[in-house]
Enzyme design. Structure first.
Site, short mmCIF file in Angstrom:
data_model
loop_
_atom_site.label_atom_id
_atom_site.label_comp_id
_atom_site.label_asym_id
_atom_site.label_seq_id
_atom_site.Cartn_x
_atom_site.Cartn_y
_atom_site.Cartn_z
N GLY A 1 83.06 -51.68 177.02
CA GLY A 1 82.47 -53.31 177.10
C GLY A 1 81.04 -53.02 176.34
O GLY A 1 80.52 -52.01 175.77
N ARG B 1 75.10 -52.13 175.63
CA ARG B 1 73.81 -52.40 175.08
C ARG B 1 73.59 -53.45 174.09
O ARG B 1 72.67 -53.41 173.54
CB ARG B 1 73.48 -51.05 174.50
CG ARG B 1 74.36 -50.77 173.20
CD ARG B 1 73.69 -49.79 172.33
NE ARG B 1 74.37 -49.48 171.32
CZ ARG B 1 74.06 -48.49 170.17
NH1 ARG B 1 72.61 -48.44 170.34
NH2 ARG B 1 74.76 -48.48 169.25
N ASP C 1 80.70 -53.19 163.70
CA ASP C 1 79.92 -52.07 164.42
C ASP C 1 79.84 -50.63 163.31
O ASP C 1 80.51 -49.88 163.03
CB ASP C 1 80.89 -51.43 165.36
CG ASP C 1 80.15 -50.88 166.69
OD1 ASP C 1 79.04 -50.59 166.34
OD2 ASP C 1 80.59 -51.00 167.69
N ASP D 1 71.39 -45.53 177.73
CA ASP D 1 70.35 -46.29 178.16
C ASP D 1 70.19 -47.94 177.80
O ASP D 1 69.45 -48.49 177.80
CB ASP D 1 69.00 -45.35 177.48
CG ASP D 1 69.26 -45.44 176.22
OD1 ASP D 1 70.05 -46.18 175.32
OD2 ASP D 1 68.51 -44.44 175.60
N GLY D 2 71.36 -48.25 177.06
CA GLY D 2 71.39 -49.78 176.52
C GLY D 2 70.30 -49.75 175.30
O GLY D 2 70.26 -51.22 175.18
N ARG E 1 72.70 -59.63 165.84
CA ARG E 1 73.93 -59.24 165.04
C ARG E 1 74.47 -60.79 165.12
O ARG E 1 74.69 -61.16 166.40
CB ARG E 1 74.72 -58.25 165.55
CG ARG E 1 76.06 -58.20 164.80
CD ARG E 1 77.22 -57.42 165.56
NE ARG E 1 77.06 -56.19 165.59
CZ ARG E 1 77.49 -55.17 166.46
NH1 ARG E 1 78.14 -55.71 167.32
NH2 ARG E 1 77.47 -53.96 166.35
N ASP F 1 88.05 -50.38 169.74
CA ASP F 1 87.07 -51.57 170.14
C ASP F 1 85.96 -51.90 169.30
O ASP F 1 85.06 -52.75 169.18
CB ASP F 1 86.22 -50.85 171.29
CG ASP F 1 85.67 -49.71 171.07
OD1 ASP F 1 86.32 -48.62 170.83
OD2 ASP F 1 84.42 -49.24 171.28
P1 AMP Z 1 80.19 -47.51 169.53
O1 AMP Z 1 80.19 -45.93 169.36
O2 AMP Z 1 78.82 -47.97 169.00
O3 AMP Z 1 81.02 -48.20 169.24
O4 AMP Z 1 79.82 -47.61 171.36
C1 AMP Z 1 81.04 -47.44 172.13
C2 AMP Z 1 80.67 -47.69 173.36
O5 AMP Z 1 79.58 -47.23 174.09
C3 AMP Z 1 80.35 -49.32 173.51
O6 AMP Z 1 80.99 -49.67 174.95
C4 AMP Z 1 78.81 -49.28 173.54
O7 AMP Z 1 78.43 -50.49 174.32
C5 AMP Z 1 78.47 -48.05 174.09
N1 AMP Z 1 77.15 -47.62 173.88
C6 AMP Z 1 76.90 -46.94 172.87
N2 AMP Z 1 75.62 -46.59 172.85
C7 AMP Z 1 74.95 -46.99 174.23
C8 AMP Z 1 73.78 -46.87 174.64
N3 AMP Z 1 72.89 -46.34 174.23
N4 AMP Z 1 73.66 -47.49 175.88
C9 AMP Z 1 74.75 -47.84 176.47
N5 AMP Z 1 75.98 -48.00 176.06
C10 AMP Z 1 76.20 -47.49 174.85
MG MG Z 2 81.61 -50.00 169.23
#
Ligand code: AMP
Ligand code: MG
Length: 484
Positions: A87, A90, A261, A122-123, A173, A251
């Site tokens: 989901g 962040r 992304d 950490d969001g 974005r 995703d």
């Molecule tokens: P991504 O690899 O950027 O596609 O992220 C995969 C998942 O991890 C998604 O659900 C993102 O929202 C979550 N995510 C990535 N980086 C962070 C972060 N620093 N804090 C919280 N959630 C994260």
């Molecule tokens: Mg992603």
């Protein structure tokens, strides 16, 4: 601040509650506007007197009246494994707007703080990764490849721990849609048929409205086929320009076929078919030459999710469009890159052999095609110089020129057409790396300058020649961290 010409909507909030969670941004401190995309703002109907006024919104300190931020819920397959816990971890969807030309825009604030889907994160987003997304999404747009866009980037003082301590940033974005294949996987595997139908109807209604009037069975069938085709064409665009996404999890696949992304992506410098840009992808699942297959695998995940709503035959038929759409678009693009307006059966062999040669001899992909675009006017030297073994280049050029004899266009016509599809300027990793280092030192000018160059990728821009250069030794095969 004047907000003029757009309408605010919250159509995503009409979906069942399970699809989102209301969350406010967690404020960051001492924001500074790094980059504001005025041209895009204008397209969106956002009048901007003073970009700096948006810094507080970027930092999550303020919301505009009418913003109702939510974290979207989705799931998805990451490196082949299903993950039910995904989901927006962040990022927050602040609102949807409709601009003066009727186009819809989701505003997604990336790096806005923790949400119920943050898991251990950490969001936050760091300045480095936010700059990488800003630069690349804009570069893609100006290359003519469907993509999310960047409206603005704000840098803050707050420290963020990654491999080392970095600083926080946020990126606004914007995209026609932030709905991912993973939304459908979530609906199908956790919410049931009604939720899946609500999501599908919502998606078709907003982004595929020409299908809306069709009877239900046909509507879903045609829609899935359209998503499959858009995905195939998108990946053919990536292959043709030498782009490696790096994290093609389901995703990260946009339902409307945008590049979505931006993580450890790369544009190829010297051509390497098996190039892996994500150093955590040890098996090379998302290597450059696996992208077409992975795109199909992701379509299969989406198709599987549609099973409760669709006939098996329709699902299989929709998936069958992938290969054809990919091949047609890829071959068509490569023909244009080679300047071949006439169609010959044997062109496929020429194209395949060209790729083999570029791979075997580590030839700079972008400069090769750009050199070809100027072959008649500037001669073969810029191409030959890309080869250690000039004889290889000469043999290939001889064959290519033989083929050009079957063309009826003039050299000048062909060159003009080729220069409009073979970019001179791409976002090479080392260029991004340089402007990131300057930005981390507080100097954003080099980033602005690079963006200006990337807005005209097909123009000669003789004054900016340096930006078209091959990477220096330090800039080859940079290890781009997946952490963002
Ligand atoms: P991504 O690899 O950027 O596609 O992220 C995969 C998942 O991890 C998604 O659900 C993102 O929202 C979550 N995510 C990535 N980086 C962070 C972060 N620093 N804090 C919280 N959630 C994260
Ligand atoms: Mg992603």
């Amino acid at each position: 601040m004047t907000l003029t010409d757009f309408r605010v909507e919250h159509r995503y909030l009409n979906l069942p509650d399970a699809f989102y969670s209301r969350v406010y941004p967690t404020p960051l401190h001492q924001p500074r506007m790094v980059c504001f995309n005025s041209a895009l703002a204008e397209e969106m109907g956002v009048a901007v007197d003073e970009p700096e006024q948006w810094a507080a919104i970027g930092a999550g300190q303020e919301l505009l009246e009418g913003m109702d931020p939510v974290a979207m819920k989705y799931t998805g397959h990451q490196f082949g494994m299903y993950n039910p816990d995904l989901g927006d971890g962040r990022g927050l969807l602040l609102w949807e707007t409709v601009g003066p030309d009727g186009r819809r825009w989701d505003w997604h604030l990336l790096g806005a703080g923790q949400t119920p889907f943050s898991r251990f994160g950490d969001g936050r987003a760091v300045l480095r990764s936010s700059i990488r997304e800003y630069l690349c999404s804009e570069a893609m747009h100006f290359l003519g490849i469907p993509t999310t866009r960047a409206l603005f980037l704000v840098s803050c003082k707050d420290p963020v721990r990654r491999e080392s301590i970095e600083t926080a940033a946020t990126l606004m974005r914007v995209a026609q849609s932030h709905i991912r294949f993973g939304h459908f996987e979530f609906a199908a595997h956790h919410q049931g048929k009604d939720a899946l139908q609500a999501l599908t109807d919502h998606t078709i209604g907003l982004y595929f409205s020409d299908l809306e009037a069709l009877p239900e069975r046909q509507r879903y069938h045609r829609w899935l086929a359209e998503v499959v085709k858009r995905t195939a064409r998108l990946i053919a665009d990536w292959q043709a320009v030498g782009f490696c996404h790096g994290v093609m999890n389901s995703d990260n696949m946009s339902i409307i076929g945008d590049t979505f992304d931006y993580g450890p992506y790369a544009f190829l410098d010297d051509f390497d078919a098996g190039y892996i840009c994500n150093h955590t992808d040890q098996g090379g699942r998302y290597a450059y030459n696996r992208q077409p297959q992975i795109g199909f695998t992701n379509c299969q995940f989406l198709a599987r999710a549609m099973a409760p709503l669709m006939e098996e035959d329709d699902i299989l038929d929709a998936l069958r469009h992938y290969e054809q759409a990919y091949n047609d678009h890829f071959l068509d693009t490569l023909r244009r890159k080679l300047g071949l307006a006439e169609t010959r059966e044997k062109d496929i062999d020429l194209i395949m052999e060209t790729f083999s040669m570029l791979h075997e001899h580590h030839v700079d992909y972008t400069l090769f095609f750009r050199g070809l675009s100027n072959l008649a006017s500037k001669g073969p030297a810029p191409i030959r110089d890309l080869f250690v073994d000039r004889q290889v280049a000469d043999n290939w050029l001889e064959r290519y020129q033989e083929r050009l004899k079957e063309e009826s266009r003039s050299d000048a016509e062909r060159e003009t057409a080729m220069r409009a599809i073979n970019p001179k300027y791409i976002l090479r990793n080392y260029l991004a790396q340089q402007v990131i280092q300057d930005a981390q030192g507080g100097n954003y000018e080099p980033m602005h300058k690079l963006l200006e160059v990337l807005k005209l990728p097909f123009d000669e821009q003789p004054e900016n020649e340096a930006y078209a250069a091959m990477p220096p030794d330090w800039g080859r095969h940079l290890n781009i961290s997946c952490s963002s």
